[in-house]
Write an enzyme that holds these catalytic residues in place. Structure first.
Site, PDB file in Angstrom:
ATOM      1  N   GLU A 183     -45.963  -0.143  21.591  1.00 59.54           N
ATOM      2  CA  GLU A 183     -45.120   1.020  21.325  1.00 59.54           C
ATOM      3  C   GLU A 183     -45.833   2.247  21.881  1.00 59.54           C
ATOM      4  O   GLU A 183     -47.022   2.449  21.629  1.00 59.54           O
ATOM      5  CB  GLU A 183     -44.885   1.214  19.815  1.00 59.54           C
ATOM      6  CG  GLU A 183     -44.107   2.500  19.523  1.00 59.54           C
ATOM      7  CD  GLU A 183     -43.785   2.729  18.041  1.00 59.54           C
ATOM      8  OE1 GLU A 183     -44.246   1.943  17.190  1.00 59.54           O
ATOM      9  OE2 GLU A 183     -43.066   3.709  17.753  1.00 59.54           O
ATOM     10  N   ASN A 223     -40.006   5.899  21.443  1.00 59.52           N
ATOM     11  CA  ASN A 223     -39.290   6.573  20.353  1.00 59.52           C
ATOM     12  C   ASN A 223     -38.339   7.621  20.916  1.00 59.52           C
ATOM     13  O   ASN A 223     -38.736   8.434  21.743  1.00 59.52           O
ATOM     14  CB  ASN A 223     -40.280   7.247  19.410  1.00 59.52           C
ATOM     15  CG  ASN A 223     -41.094   6.226  18.654  1.00 59.52           C
ATOM     16  OD1 ASN A 223     -40.612   5.606  17.708  1.00 59.52           O
ATOM     17  ND2 ASN A 223     -42.327   6.006  19.092  1.00 59.52           N
ATOM     18  N   GLU A 228     -44.058  -2.680  10.656  1.00 59.41           N
ATOM     19  CA  GLU A 228     -45.069  -1.719  11.133  1.00 59.41           C
ATOM     20  C   GLU A 228     -46.026  -1.364   9.998  1.00 59.41           C
ATOM     21  O   GLU A 228     -45.747  -1.636   8.837  1.00 59.41           O
ATOM     22  CB  GLU A 228     -44.397  -0.462  11.691  1.00 59.41           C
ATOM     23  CG  GLU A 228     -43.631   0.320  10.638  1.00 59.41           C
ATOM     24  CD  GLU A 228     -43.170   1.694  11.097  1.00 59.41           C
ATOM     25  OE1 GLU A 228     -42.977   1.911  12.302  1.00 59.41           O
ATOM     26  OE2 GLU A 228     -42.984   2.547  10.222  1.00 59.41           O
TER      27      GLU A 228
HETATM   28  P1  C2E Z   1     -43.264   5.810  14.088  1.00 62.91           P
HETATM   29  O1  C2E Z   1     -42.277   5.599  15.172  1.00 62.91           O
HETATM   30  O2  C2E Z   1     -42.971   5.226  12.771  1.00 62.91           O
HETATM   31  O3  C2E Z   1     -44.649   5.296  14.665  1.00 62.91           O
HETATM   32  C1  C2E Z   1     -45.594   4.604  13.928  1.00 62.91           C
HETATM   33  C2  C2E Z   1     -46.641   5.535  13.380  1.00 62.91           C
HETATM   34  O4  C2E Z   1     -47.455   4.827  12.473  1.00 62.91           O
HETATM   35  C3  C2E Z   1     -47.600   6.068  14.445  1.00 62.91           C
HETATM   36  O5  C2E Z   1     -47.986   7.373  14.053  1.00 62.91           O
HETATM   37  C4  C2E Z   1     -48.774   5.126  14.330  1.00 62.91           C
HETATM   38  O6  C2E Z   1     -50.001   5.658  14.793  1.00 62.91           O
HETATM   39  C5  C2E Z   1     -48.804   4.912  12.854  1.00 62.91           C
HETATM   40  N1  C2E Z   1     -49.423   3.644  12.487  1.00 62.91           N
HETATM   41  C6  C2E Z   1     -49.583   2.547  13.240  1.00 62.91           C
HETATM   42  N2  C2E Z   1     -50.178   1.557  12.569  1.00 62.91           N
HETATM   43  C7  C2E Z   1     -50.399   2.048  11.321  1.00 62.91           C
HETATM   44  C8  C2E Z   1     -50.996   1.492  10.143  1.00 62.91           C
HETATM   45  O7  C2E Z   1     -51.435   0.349  10.098  1.00 62.91           O
HETATM   46  N3  C2E Z   1     -51.043   2.296   9.054  1.00 62.91           N
HETATM   47  C9  C2E Z   1     -50.555   3.578   9.059  1.00 62.91           C
HETATM   48  N4  C2E Z   1     -50.656   4.300   7.945  1.00 62.91           N
HETATM   49  N5  C2E Z   1     -49.984   4.128  10.158  1.00 62.91           N
HETATM   50  C10 C2E Z   1     -49.907   3.363  11.267  1.00 62.91           C
HETATM   51  P2  C2E Z   1     -47.992   8.584  15.065  1.00 62.91           P
HETATM   52  O8  C2E Z   1     -48.462   8.140  16.408  1.00 62.91           O
HETATM   53  O9  C2E Z   1     -48.710   9.692  14.384  1.00 62.91           O
HETATM   54  O10 C2E Z   1     -46.459   8.933  15.215  1.00 62.91           O
HETATM   55  C11 C2E Z   1     -45.731   9.468  14.149  1.00 62.91           C
HETATM   56  C12 C2E Z   1     -44.274   9.529  14.455  1.00 62.91           C
HETATM   57  O11 C2E Z   1     -43.995  10.463  15.505  1.00 62.91           O
HETATM   58  C13 C2E Z   1     -43.706   8.211  14.949  1.00 62.91           C
HETATM   59  O12 C2E Z   1     -43.495   7.395  13.854  1.00 62.91           O
HETATM   60  C14 C2E Z   1     -42.447   8.680  15.647  1.00 62.91           C
HETATM   61  O13 C2E Z   1     -41.400   8.880  14.722  1.00 62.91           O
HETATM   62  C15 C2E Z   1     -42.855  10.016  16.206  1.00 62.91           C
HETATM   63  N6  C2E Z   1     -43.163   9.872  17.646  1.00 62.91           N
HETATM   64  C16 C2E Z   1     -44.276   9.346  18.223  1.00 62.91           C
HETATM   65  N7  C2E Z   1     -44.169   9.375  19.560  1.00 62.91           N
HETATM   66  C17 C2E Z   1     -42.962   9.924  19.850  1.00 62.91           C
HETATM   67  C18 C2E Z   1     -42.271  10.213  21.070  1.00 62.91           C
HETATM   68  O14 C2E Z   1     -42.737   9.965  22.195  1.00 62.91           O
HETATM   69  N8  C2E Z   1     -41.031  10.792  20.951  1.00 62.91           N
HETATM   70  C19 C2E Z   1     -40.481  11.079  19.752  1.00 62.91           C
HETATM   71  N9  C2E Z   1     -39.259  11.621  19.723  1.00 62.91           N
HETATM   72  N10 C2E Z   1     -41.095  10.800  18.589  1.00 62.91           N
HETATM   73  C20 C2E Z   1     -42.326  10.238  18.635  1.00 62.91           C
HETATM   74 CA    CA Z   2     -41.808   3.865  11.672  1.00 60.28          CA
HETATM   75 CA    CA Z   3     -41.406   4.008  16.189  1.00 60.42          CA
END
Ligand code: C2E
Ligand code: CA
Ligand code: CA
Length: 395
Positions: A178, A235, A354
């Site tokens: 992802e 995403n 996830e």
């Molecule tokens: P999401 O789509 O639910 O992505 C998963 C988030 O959970 C990611 O946070 C990831 O680093 C985190 N994660 C992965 N494994 C674990 C785990 O084992 N435990 C916990 N507690 N967390 C874990 P991240 O990278 O901070 O992204 C947060 C959110 O930001 C994403 O949630 C998504 O909704 C958004 N996002 C990220 N990249 C993009 C993008 O390119 N475009 C858009 N529109 N939104 C994005």
């Molecule tokens: Ca998610």
């Molecule tokens: Ca996601």
């Protein structure tokens, strides 16, 4: 227990009106490497939250003359980022709903400690947070980002992608990645999405960012995905879906880079996906007709009905990490995960979990016949070069 000189290590603050229980907890935690402080009243407690800056908090939810739920609400109001463990002699149902209320307010609830408890249970809860604490440090670096900085960042390409692997649970083999956006800020360092996406949205720049992500991600995947069967998930925010040229741009990029659209998964949050509008359905259908896969992200956090799920053209269902986090401690969360997997199977949707942070969760999900998993226990998000190295060792 020094008042003001606080070390950088693990600091536990306990709020409990029963000194004997609190002392027992304190002794176990101290032997486990914590600096501990006890508060017997909310007044004292909130003073310590500010001065002692605990990394961990244990609260008894049921104290005479005190309302544990109110304490949680105030902790959320002051933006507390400590890992919170709730303790009580009450039934599981009440504790679970208190936990859910806390999570919804953005608190980090690590888990529930029943009274009486075993020392091993307490130690497990105190350790359960390591990953999350790291994440919070990365997001709490000082300083606000401004609109001007955001514009400069879009102009000068300060956004980078990290990639987090996903595996097939039945075989342990890599399924794909992802793509997750980060901002390489010139002075603040690497910022996580929660720190800047609201600003991007507010500035009306989400489409621009989405296009950047698509461009960067597809270019990376054109190389990294060559000669294997991996998929890449991206995403997509709700706004981009109303953009009529979105699907065309995405398709053209794939043709240009010779990427098979069937290996690209677009992740939409449950809330976005089920916002009822004829346009949404139109665009989702076009996306599928062009060959892309569609995933419903953060499943369980919205209010989609079974019929919506059956009618919308999804190919995958992604179980939200809050349910995975709770599934071993909460019977209700476990049932929710199980029924979501069942629903996914019935509707012929690929099921992905996830936020898998430990071996027990991985095992429980495998037993429930969930198909794929993603999480810190498998691999953290990594930059393009690091993840290619990770993949090379496993394919
Ligand atoms: P999401 O789509 O639910 O992505 C998963 C988030 O959970 C990611 O946070 C990831 O680093 C985190 N994660 C992965 N494994 C674990 C785990 O084992 N435990 C916990 N507690 N967390 C874990 P991240 O990278 O901070 O992204 C947060 C959110 O930001 C994403 O949630 C998504 O909704 C958004 N996002 C990220 N990249 C993009 C993008 O390119 N475009 C858009 N529109 N939104 C994005
Ligand atoms: Ca998610
Ligand atoms: Ca996601």
């Amino acid at each position: 227990m020094d008042q003001d000189k606080v070390d950088q290590g693990r600091r536990l603050l306990i709020l409990d009106d029963e000194p004997t229980v609190a002392m027992t907890v304190a002794r176990i935690a101290e032997r486990h490497g914590f600096t501990v402080r006890l508060s017997e009243s909310p007044r004292e407690f909130f003073h310590d939250v500010a001065r002692f800056a605990p990394s961990h908090i244990i609260i008894d939810l049921l104290m005479p003359g005190m309302d544990g739920v109110e304490v949680l609400r105030n902790l959320a109001a002051v933006g507390c980022h400590a890992n919170i463990i709730m303790m009580s002699g009450m039934g599981a149902k009440v504790l679970e709903s208190a936990q859910r209320a806390g999570l919804e307010r953005g608190l980090r609830i690590s888990g529930i400690l029943p009274k009486p408890f075993k020392p091993a249970e307490l130690r497990a809860l105190l350790d359960a947070d390591a990953d999350r604490a790291l994440l919070s440090r990365a997001t709490e670096a000082d300083g606000e980002v401004s609109l001007g900085e955001l514009e400069a960042a879009l102009r000068t390409d300060q956004f980078v992608l990290h990639y987090q692997p996903k595996i097939h649970l039945a075989t342990g083999r890599v399924a794909g990645v992802e793509a997750l956006v980060r901002w390489q800020h010139p002075t603040l360092g690497l910022l996580l999405p929660q720190r800047f996406l609201p600003l991007v949205e507010q500035a009306g720049s989400m489409d621009l960012l989405t296009y950047r992500v698509i461009e960067t991600g597809l270019a990376w995947f054109a190389e990294a995905g060559r000669g294997n069967e991996l998929t890449m998930a991206i995403n997509i925010s709700g706004g981009s879906l109303t953009d009529v040229i979105f699907t065309d741009v995405l398709s053209e990029q794939c043709t240009l880079l010779k990427v098979d659209p069937a290996r690209i998964i677009l992740e939409l949050t449950e809330t976005t996906a089920t916002r009822r509008s004829a346009d949404t359905l139109d665009i989702l259908t076009r996306v599928r007709l062009k060959g892309f896969k569609l995933s419903i992200d953060d499943y369980g956090t919205g209010y989609s009905s079974m019929s919506q799920l059956a009618q919308l053209p999804f190919s995958e269902i992604k179980i939200d990490k809050s349910f995975v986090a709770a599934m071993l401690n909460s019977g209700e969360a476990h049932k929710l995960v199980a029924s979501t997997i069942g629903l996914g199977n019935a509707l012929h949707l690929l099921t992905v979990a996830e936020g898998v942070e430990n071996e027990q969760q991985l095992r429980a999900l495998t037993e429930l016949e969930c198909e794929q998993a993603q999480g810190f226990h498998i691999a953290r998000p990594m930059d393009g070069a690091a993840v290619r190295e990770w993949l090379r060792e496993r394919i």
